[in-house]
Write an enzyme that holds these catalytic residues in place. Structure first.
Site, short mmCIF file in Angstrom:
data_model
loop_
_atom_site.label_atom_id
_atom_site.label_comp_id
_atom_site.label_asym_id
_atom_site.label_seq_id
_atom_site.Cartn_x
_atom_site.Cartn_y
_atom_site.Cartn_z
N ARG A 236 -36.98 -14.35 -14.10
CA ARG A 236 -35.53 -14.35 -14.47
C ARG A 236 -35.30 -14.00 -15.80
O ARG A 236 -36.32 -14.32 -16.58
CB ARG A 236 -34.85 -15.64 -14.10
CG ARG A 236 -34.94 -16.03 -12.38
CD ARG A 236 -34.27 -17.13 -12.11
NE ARG A 236 -32.80 -17.16 -12.48
CZ ARG A 236 -31.91 -18.24 -12.56
NH1 ARG A 236 -32.25 -19.29 -12.04
NH2 ARG A 236 -30.65 -18.02 -12.74
N HIS A 237 -34.20 -13.65 -16.22
CA HIS A 237 -33.84 -13.47 -17.49
C HIS A 237 -33.94 -14.67 -18.33
O HIS A 237 -33.97 -15.62 -17.39
CB HIS A 237 -32.36 -12.90 -17.60
CG HIS A 237 -31.63 -13.63 -16.60
ND1 HIS A 237 -30.69 -14.74 -17.04
CD2 HIS A 237 -31.09 -13.36 -15.58
CE1 HIS A 237 -30.18 -15.16 -16.18
NE2 HIS A 237 -29.98 -14.35 -15.24
N ASN A 243 -24.75 -19.24 -17.41
CA ASN A 243 -25.63 -19.96 -16.81
C ASN A 243 -25.17 -21.48 -17.38
O ASN A 243 -25.00 -22.64 -16.62
CB ASN A 243 -27.00 -20.01 -16.99
CG ASN A 243 -27.82 -18.91 -16.36
OD1 ASN A 243 -28.65 -18.23 -17.02
ND2 ASN A 243 -27.35 -18.42 -15.29
N ARG A 289 -28.58 -9.44 -20.08
CA ARG A 289 -29.72 -10.48 -20.22
C ARG A 289 -30.90 -10.26 -19.73
O ARG A 289 -31.67 -10.84 -20.35
CB ARG A 289 -28.75 -11.51 -19.21
CG ARG A 289 -28.69 -11.31 -17.80
CD ARG A 289 -27.77 -12.57 -17.25
NE ARG A 289 -27.48 -12.44 -16.09
CZ ARG A 289 -26.53 -11.69 -15.41
NH1 ARG A 289 -25.59 -11.12 -16.08
NH2 ARG A 289 -25.97 -11.71 -14.22
N GLU A 311 -28.02 -8.06 -10.42
CA GLU A 311 -27.74 -9.37 -9.43
C GLU A 311 -26.63 -8.96 -8.44
O GLU A 311 -26.00 -8.12 -8.28
CB GLU A 311 -27.06 -10.14 -10.48
CG GLU A 311 -26.93 -11.93 -9.83
CD GLU A 311 -27.98 -12.35 -9.07
OE1 GLU A 311 -28.51 -11.87 -8.35
OE2 GLU A 311 -28.22 -13.45 -9.57
N HIS A 376 -33.12 -11.35 -11.76
CA HIS A 376 -31.96 -12.05 -11.42
C HIS A 376 -32.29 -12.94 -10.35
O HIS A 376 -33.02 -12.78 -9.57
CB HIS A 376 -30.56 -11.68 -11.11
CG HIS A 376 -29.88 -10.52 -12.26
ND1 HIS A 376 -29.36 -10.86 -13.36
CD2 HIS A 376 -30.37 -9.43 -12.42
CE1 HIS A 376 -29.16 -10.02 -14.20
NE2 HIS A 376 -29.70 -8.89 -13.45
#
Length: 451
Positions: A236-237, A243, A289, A311, A376
């Site tokens: 993931r980023h 977040n 990101r 995403e 994502h």
């Protein structure tokens, strides 16, 4: 060739064409990647919601001969021939029962099926039950690849579990020699068969008499495969500002801890090489990101941005928290919890939609060698489900923690997973059913990709 149209009414169980049922019959000498191809084909089909099952004749044979020596496969060994024939009959009988009673769509018969008489017997049995046959022959004369496959088999095959690796490799070479004595490739005398011949890991393919949509779908996928050993790295980023605030979607920047992860990612990748360097290609989404997370990786690694890796589109709920969604769209919030895989955000996407847009990514992954994907949560869930054969209903609930690197290595008998943790704190973005909080700790029953 006229292709049948996929049925519009699938009831959520994938692409089907009427009552079509297909037996994909693997053909080839040992160490030609047949089991790997069979496992990959089943994985791909189930990922697309097409009911598929592998019937491995070796597993049936092992019930009566668990770890036979190469002599067992000698053409002059009458008892060995009897046991092998019985195993083939048991596998085909079970396959036909599966088609009849469980309404399966595609069965994959994984065996050498190395003679014309054996292939004719299988076709006649299937024809009598109204089951189509598609023969897939893997031919390879590349000695380096054959040796690589021998090394793979001696360490992963149940036939050699617990045995000395060198003795296992020698015995397996002798087994191949016994099969070579009787092996008959698919040729002009079998032109009535529907078949795909894959030569030297896809360098050349021959297709004959493909009949319908389902067969075409399988053939297209298999033509994009290679059976060389390689790995796929998933990450993931780094933690984003959204977040931290509990918002979904958007195109947020990395948080300070996300920046720390981006700086450490090259170290994690190098650690995963385990002493061997691999030239990697890096794939990211088009969102800030993921690009920022990959920016410290070696400059000589080619980086590609894929819109298909963006995403899941949350439509009108983009930039909202789950508490806000539950308040503003309570019926939608409940509907998504009840069927998360098929639920489509208003003006957005479902997980099923994501799988459809990811299919070209999967095809390109299968054509490629070593790839690092930085993307994502929802996208990783779908890609991970493909490689690990996760159930669709379960995959949207997988826990995909931030700040860890997952290395997947497809093998003949499954996919090997190794996790490398950055040990950099991050929020948990997992949410359980009914919860309005994004930052919820997963329960013990929830599988974490980081385990």
């Amino acid at each position: 060739m006229e292709l049948a149209r996929p049925s519009r009414k699938t009831n959520g169980v994938g692409v089907q064409v009427g009552d079509t049922q297909v037996c994909v019959v693997m053909v080839g000498l040992p160490a030609r990647g047949k089991s790997l191809i069979a496992q990959k084909a089943q994985r791909y089909l189930k990922w697309l919601s097409i009911d598929a099952r592998v019937f491995n004749v070796g597993n049936y044979r092992r019930k009566g001969a668990a770890q036979p020596t190469a002599d067992f496969f000698d053409v002059n060994n009458a008892e060995g021939e009897r046991v092998r024939r019985a195993a083939a009959e048991a596998a085909v009988n079970d396959m036909i029962k599966w088609f009849k009673h469980e309404h399966g769509i595609i069965a994959i018969l994984d065996a050498t099926n190395s003679t014309k008489s054996r292939r004719r017997w299988i076709k006649d049995r299937c024809d009598s039950e109204g089951i189509e046959t598609l023969f897939v022959e893997s031919k390879c004369d590349d000695e380096d690849l054959i040796m690589s496959n021998i090394l793979e088999v001696k360490t992963t095959s149940p036939d050699y579990k617990g045995q000395d690796p060198e003795k296992a490799a020698q015995d397996f070479r002798n087994r191949i020699r016994n099969y070579e004595k009787i092996y008959e490739t698919i040729d002009e005398s079998e032109q009535d068969l529907t078949y795909l011949k894959i030569m030297d890991v896809g360098k050349r393919c021959i297709i004959n008499a493909i009949q319908d949509y389902l067969q075409s779908r399988v053939v297209y996928y298999l033509m994009n495969l290679h059976i060389k050993r390689r790995s796929i790295w998933l990450s993931r980023h780094g933690e984003s500002m959204y977040n931290v605030t509990g918002q979904i979607g958007g195109d947020a920047d990395l948080s300070p801890r996300g920046e720390q992860y981006a700086s450490k990612l090259p170290e994690l990748v190098m650690q995963s090489f385990e002493g061997q360097e691999h030239p990697l290609t890096v794939w990211t989404s088009t969102l800030k990101r993921t690009i920022a997370t990959a920016r410290h990786l070696p400059k000589e690694w080619n980086q590609l941005q894929w819109k298909a890796l963006d995403e899941l589109d949350s439509g009108v709920c983009d930039n909202m928290t789950y508490a806000e969604i539950a308040e503003e769209y309570p019926e939608d919030f409940e509907a998504r919890d009840q069927d998360k895989y098929n639920y489509r955000y208003r003006g957005g996407e479902s997980y099923r939609d994501v799988v459809i847009r990811l299919e070209p990514i999967i095809m390109e992954l299968e054509r490629s060698e070593n790839i690092l994907i930085v993307t994502h949560q929802a996208i990783l869930r779908c890609i991970y489900a493909y490689f690990m054969k996760e159930d669709q209903e379960r995959s949207p609930w997988l826990n995909v923690p931030l700040h860890c690197l997952i290395k997947l290595t497809p093998r003949a008998y499954g996919t090997e997973k190794v996790v490398y943790k950055a040990n950099i704190d991050a929020v948990s973005t997992w949410r359980g059913k009914g919860s309005k909080a994004l930052h919820e700790d997963p329960t013990e029953e929830t599988e974490s990709l980081a385990k």
